[in-house]
Design a protein around this motif. Sequence first.
Motif, PDB file in Angstrom:
ATOM      1  N   UNK B  31     -33.475 -14.058  27.023  1.00 43.26           N
ATOM      2  CA  UNK B  31     -34.251 -14.267  28.255  1.00 43.26           C
ATOM      3  C   UNK B  31     -34.974 -13.020  28.737  1.00 43.26           C
ATOM      4  N   UNK B  96     -33.013 -23.004  29.683  1.00 42.13           N
ATOM      5  CA  UNK B  96     -32.795 -22.367  28.379  1.00 42.13           C
ATOM      6  C   UNK B  96     -33.966 -22.664  27.449  1.00 42.13           C
ATOM      7  N   UNK B  98     -36.980 -23.262  28.460  1.00 45.51           N
ATOM      8  CA  UNK B  98     -38.116 -22.479  28.974  1.00 45.51           C
ATOM      9  C   UNK B  98     -38.043 -21.049  28.454  1.00 45.51           C
ATOM     10  N   UNK B  99     -36.837 -20.468  28.436  1.00 41.42           N
ATOM     11  CA  UNK B  99     -36.651 -19.117  27.885  1.00 41.42           C
ATOM     12  C   UNK B  99     -37.061 -19.088  26.418  1.00 41.42           C
ATOM     13  N   UNK B 102     -40.769 -19.139  26.042  1.00 36.17           N
ATOM     14  CA  UNK B 102     -41.360 -17.818  26.347  1.00 36.17           C
ATOM     15  C   UNK B 102     -41.219 -16.892  25.136  1.00 36.17           C
TER      16      UNK B 102
END
Lengths: 171, 235
Positions: B31, B96, B98-99, B102
């Motif tokens: 993250x 999670x 979304x992390x 990214x």
Amino acid sequence: MPTLAGSGTLIRSFGLVLSLAYGSLIVWTYANQPRTMAEMTGGITASVGAYRIDQASFEDGLRYFHSDKFLEARSAFARADPAKQDATTQFYIAYSFLRQGWGRVYNDATLMQQAQATLDHAIEVAPGGRISVKDPNLTLTSSDELRAEIARGLTHDSSDLNPLKVFRGRP
Amino acid sequence: MATTPTASSPPLLTGPTIVDRAARARVVRESIMLPLIFLTVAFGGGLRVTAVSRQLVFLPPSLMALVLALLLLGALVRTGTLLPEVLMRPDRAPLANASGLIVLISLFAAAAQVFNTTTPESGLLQFIVNLFFFLLLWNTVAAQPDRRRMVSSLIVIFGGAFVVKYVVLAALYDPNGGLTKRVLMTMLEGVTLGGLTYQSPAPVTGYVAFFTVLLFLIGVTLLPARAVVPDLDDR
């Protein structure tokens, strides 16, 4: 006491916010192309509304500008607004190019083009895309008037041959 | 003979605590660390400092750099260096995933910018280096090396391209000459640069590029392998 799952959510949320902020900074930098570190830091502070010009240098610039010392004025204005983020200072720089390039017989095209480029940038950084200056010593007090005068200075037509043109007033 | 834990036993050495610490480290890496590393690479990869005026220029990746980055991501997936299902899958929590997204986006941007920084900006040299990258990546995908060999291969590919651009070409086109240029010209006796044009950036660009490439390789090494510990927020 926070649970492990809660701490994971916290870390992920923090990482997400950090990544989005950093990503936005990168996109801003590549979109705005700052040429110096001063422009970069100034642009970032301006985007959060924290940018301030050096008022003393700005006053110096105004004094030089009103006494027709345009090179000195631009030097002082550049010191006052190193990041080129203050619309009013950039307006005065554009105006100084216009006054220096303006002539009764002919205009200096290079200085006029510099005036136009600086004014375009000033309008870009101005809130609402419009600049209005309360200065009784100026003939042109808004970005619209200044833009029109610069455009007239860059246009060549039959009116250039009019001998009475030498009697027109300086903008 | 089995022993029972006593009050003096160090609590940190118990099984679940170690697992929790490993899971937390994984979350921090996924993250925070990986996005920061790859975004820094994406930022530094396009930075050039002009030799004459010392002005900053931020070059976005060319279309070819984007294509090569996609090819590189494909190679990373094929060799198991990048496991997309570890970063994003339906049974993970939305945050999670979304992390993970990214990490994937920043990795793609970083890969594009690494190609951007190690390729000459224009001309025939740019075409030659792009072709060199394309063939090497194609060869790597076809060979399907394991994770360790893939990272070694990337070190050779990017290290070689870095040396060519920032050491060899920078020396050959250095207007002030220098020892490296004299040695290279002696070695290449009879060969002229002809119409090949190249504009050397300021030396600081080379230093930025070096650390950008290094950071990218560190980031690739840190990419999560297959999960042995469940996510903190998936439990």
